[in-house]
Design a protein around this motif. Structure first.
Motif, PDB file in Angstrom:
ATOM      1  N   PHE A 130     -13.727  -1.229  31.676  1.00 15.67           N
ATOM      2  CA  PHE A 130     -14.733  -0.749  32.627  1.00 15.67           C
ATOM      3  C   PHE A 130     -14.085   0.050  33.760  1.00 15.67           C
ATOM      4  O   PHE A 130     -14.658   1.040  34.236  1.00 15.67           O
ATOM      5  CB  PHE A 130     -15.521  -1.926  33.195  1.00 15.67           C
ATOM      6  N   SER A 131     -12.918  -0.350  34.199  1.00 11.47           N
ATOM      7  CA  SER A 131     -12.227   0.387  35.257  1.00 11.47           C
ATOM      8  C   SER A 131     -11.794   1.765  34.771  1.00 11.47           C
ATOM      9  O   SER A 131     -11.916   2.756  35.490  1.00 11.47           O
ATOM     10  CB  SER A 131     -11.009  -0.410  35.737  1.00 11.47           C
ATOM     11  N   LEU A 148     -24.563  12.655  32.634  1.00  9.68           N
ATOM     12  CA  LEU A 148     -25.661  12.941  31.717  1.00  9.68           C
ATOM     13  C   LEU A 148     -25.271  12.598  30.284  1.00  9.68           C
ATOM     14  O   LEU A 148     -26.058  11.989  29.541  1.00  9.68           O
ATOM     15  CB  LEU A 148     -26.048  14.414  31.824  1.00  9.68           C
ATOM     16  N   PHE A 149     -24.065  12.961  29.886  1.00  6.92           N
ATOM     17  CA  PHE A 149     -23.592  12.666  28.534  1.00  6.92           C
ATOM     18  C   PHE A 149     -23.570  11.158  28.282  1.00  6.92           C
ATOM     19  O   PHE A 149     -24.052  10.672  27.245  1.00  6.92           O
ATOM     20  CB  PHE A 149     -22.189  13.253  28.348  1.00  6.92           C
ATOM     21  N   PHE A 150     -23.056  10.401  29.241  1.00  6.41           N
ATOM     22  CA  PHE A 150     -22.948   8.951  29.061  1.00  6.41           C
ATOM     23  C   PHE A 150     -24.321   8.294  28.995  1.00  6.41           C
ATOM     24  O   PHE A 150     -24.531   7.352  28.215  1.00  6.41           O
ATOM     25  CB  PHE A 150     -22.131   8.362  30.216  1.00  6.41           C
ATOM     26  N   VAL A 151     -25.258   8.808  29.783  1.00  7.50           N
ATOM     27  CA  VAL A 151     -26.611   8.244  29.765  1.00  7.50           C
ATOM     28  C   VAL A 151     -27.338   8.619  28.478  1.00  7.50           C
ATOM     29  O   VAL A 151     -28.034   7.781  27.871  1.00  7.50           O
ATOM     30  CB  VAL A 151     -27.404   8.729  30.996  1.00  7.50           C
ATOM     31  N   MET A 152     -27.179   9.869  28.035  1.00  6.84           N
ATOM     32  CA  MET A 152     -27.890  10.344  26.843  1.00  6.84           C
ATOM     33  C   MET A 152     -27.473   9.588  25.587  1.00  6.84           C
ATOM     34  O   MET A 152     -28.292   9.359  24.692  1.00  6.84           O
ATOM     35  CB  MET A 152     -27.666  11.841  26.658  1.00  6.84           C
ATOM     36  N   ILE A 153     -26.211   9.205  25.472  1.00  8.98           N
ATOM     37  CA  ILE A 153     -25.761   8.482  24.274  1.00  8.98           C
ATOM     38  C   ILE A 153     -25.943   6.965  24.416  1.00  8.98           C
ATOM     39  O   ILE A 153     -25.533   6.209  23.530  1.00  8.98           O
ATOM     40  CB  ILE A 153     -24.288   8.787  23.963  1.00  8.98           C
ATOM     41  N   GLU A 172      -5.971   0.434  24.968  1.00  7.56           N
ATOM     42  CA  GLU A 172      -6.291   1.156  23.732  1.00  7.56           C
ATOM     43  C   GLU A 172      -7.761   1.565  23.703  1.00  7.56           C
ATOM     44  O   GLU A 172      -8.097   2.720  23.397  1.00  7.56           O
ATOM     45  CB  GLU A 172      -5.973   0.279  22.521  1.00  7.56           C
ATOM     46  N   ILE A 173      -8.640   0.618  24.014  1.00  9.21           N
ATOM     47  CA  ILE A 173     -10.077   0.926  24.023  1.00  9.21           C
ATOM     48  C   ILE A 173     -10.399   1.901  25.148  1.00  9.21           C
ATOM     49  O   ILE A 173     -11.200   2.835  24.980  1.00  9.21           O
ATOM     50  CB  ILE A 173     -10.895  -0.367  24.166  1.00  9.21           C
ATOM     51  N   LEU A 187     -20.835   0.717  24.480  1.00 10.35           N
ATOM     52  CA  LEU A 187     -19.552   0.199  24.944  1.00 10.35           C
ATOM     53  C   LEU A 187     -19.539  -1.328  24.973  1.00 10.35           C
ATOM     54  O   LEU A 187     -18.610  -1.964  24.457  1.00 10.35           O
ATOM     55  CB  LEU A 187     -19.243   0.754  26.332  1.00 10.35           C
ATOM     56  N   VAL A 188     -20.576  -1.919  25.564  1.00 10.11           N
ATOM     57  CA  VAL A 188     -20.616  -3.389  25.666  1.00 10.11           C
ATOM     58  C   VAL A 188     -20.702  -4.016  24.270  1.00 10.11           C
ATOM     59  O   VAL A 188     -20.013  -5.015  23.987  1.00 10.11           O
ATOM     60  CB  VAL A 188     -21.802  -3.827  26.553  1.00 10.11           C
ATOM     61  N   GLY A 189     -21.509  -3.440  23.400  1.00  7.78           N
ATOM     62  CA  GLY A 189     -21.624  -3.986  22.060  1.00  7.78           C
ATOM     63  C   GLY A 189     -20.310  -3.973  21.307  1.00  7.78           C
ATOM     64  O   GLY A 189     -19.932  -4.964  20.675  1.00  7.78           O
ATOM     65  N   ASN A 190     -19.597  -2.867  21.398  1.00  9.89           N
ATOM     66  CA  ASN A 190     -18.329  -2.770  20.679  1.00  9.89           C
ATOM     67  C   ASN A 190     -17.229  -3.608  21.326  1.00  9.89           C
ATOM     68  O   ASN A 190     -16.336  -4.096  20.622  1.00  9.89           O
ATOM     69  CB  ASN A 190     -17.895  -1.304  20.588  1.00  9.89           C
ATOM     70  N   LEU A 191     -17.291  -3.778  22.645  1.00 10.28           N
ATOM     71  CA  LEU A 191     -16.322  -4.657  23.298  1.00 10.28           C
ATOM     72  C   LEU A 191     -16.497  -6.100  22.824  1.00 10.28           C
ATOM     73  O   LEU A 191     -15.506  -6.790  22.546  1.00 10.28           O
ATOM     74  CB  LEU A 191     -16.485  -4.579  24.811  1.00 10.28           C
ATOM     75  N   VAL A 192     -17.733  -6.553  22.749  1.00  9.83           N
ATOM     76  CA  VAL A 192     -17.981  -7.926  22.284  1.00  9.83           C
ATOM     77  C   VAL A 192     -17.541  -8.076  20.837  1.00  9.83           C
ATOM     78  O   VAL A 192     -16.922  -9.078  20.445  1.00  9.83           O
ATOM     79  CB  VAL A 192     -19.460  -8.288  22.464  1.00  9.83           C
ATOM     80  N   ARG A 193     -17.835  -7.067  20.004  1.00  7.91           N
ATOM     81  CA  ARG A 193     -17.443  -7.138  18.590  1.00  7.91           C
ATOM     82  C   ARG A 193     -15.924  -7.071  18.418  1.00  7.91           C
ATOM     83  O   ARG A 193     -15.399  -7.501  17.378  1.00  7.91           O
ATOM     84  CB  ARG A 193     -18.091  -6.006  17.814  1.00  7.91           C
TER      85      ARG A 193
END
Length: 244
Positions: free
Chosen positions: A68-69, A224-229, A184-185, A235-241
């Motif tokens: 997140f940082s 805008l790019f981050f909000v649109m996707i 890495e992430i 990000l949160v979903g893939n971090l948990v996975r």
């Protein structure tokens, strides 16, 4: 609410048991009721100071907060989201991921101790085992090998007859593994924003606007790019996975 209480009580008792064991050695044998009172007293005094360190050492919290940082820095925002938001999100994601481990530690170690069914030493061993299993699944063999080699160079034996690695070796190895995965992430997260910065900088320079900082122009496009996707969801979903 039950899971939250379990989360807090597990850390509370886990950190207090060491103080209880020390008091038992100093004061002599004590009953289960006295042990429970010692756990409550010393835990209440020490949990606020020790809990953040325990949280960082044996959970996936470092991975989340590092990513997140890096995300915030990649977008180009200095203080948005605020630190407390990023830390709180990382904390509750850690609680979500670690809930099975905390429930197992509570049911096998803390509850029997409070019911006076086992002593402090047995409770400590049963409480630490779920965390050991979690760390062993997420630590790199290379990092385990590093700290094992360093311990052997110092003449320390870090494995028992069954080949189980000492917790003093497992924890630092797990920590550097989590830090590495966080970077890495974070590297993969920041790449799209770097591409946007390069494109905007090229266009600005081609238009001859030398005095206009490209970051000022690229910031709205990156947001805008981050909000649109739906970046937070992805990000949160893939971090948990990513946590085994």
């Amino acid at each position: 609410m039950r899971n939250l209480n379990t989360f807090l009580l597990t850390f509370f008792a886990f950190m207090a048991m060491t103080s209880a064991a020390f008091a038992q050695n100093v004061l002599g044998p004590v009953g289960g009721q006295t042990s429970g009172q010692i756990i409550q007293l010393f835990g209440l005094l020490s949990v606020l100071a020790i809990a953040p360190g325990i949280l960082v050492m044996v959970t996936c919290f470092p991975r989340f907060v590092i990513v997140f940082s890096i995300l915030r820095a990649g977008i180009g925002l200095q203080s948005t989201p605020a630190n407390i938001i990023l830390i709180s999100l990382s904390l509750f994601m850690t609680f979500y991921v670690m809930s099975p481990v905390l429930d197992e530690a509570w049911e096998t170690g803390i509850q029997p101790l409070m019911a006076e069914q086992i002593n402090e030493e047995t409770a400590f061993q049963r409480t630490i085992e779920p965390f050991r299993g979690f760390m062993e699944k997420n630590v790199r063999d290379k990092d385990i090998g590093l700290f094992t080699e360093l311990a052997e160079e110092r003449g320390q034996n870090v494995q028992n007859s069954a080949g189980v690695v000492d917790i003093r070796v497992l924890i630092p190895a797990f920590m550097i593994s989590e830090i590495r995965r966080g970077f890495e992430i974070g590297f993969l997260v920041v790449l799209p924003f770097l591409v946007i910065d390069l494109i905007v900088a090229t266009i600005v320079m081609a238009m001859g606007m030398m005095m206009l900082p490209p970051s000022v122009v690229s910031l709205p496009f990156k947001i805008l790019f981050f909000v649109m996707i739906d970046g937070w969801n992805i990000l949160v979903g893939n971090l948990v996975r990513s946590v085994i």
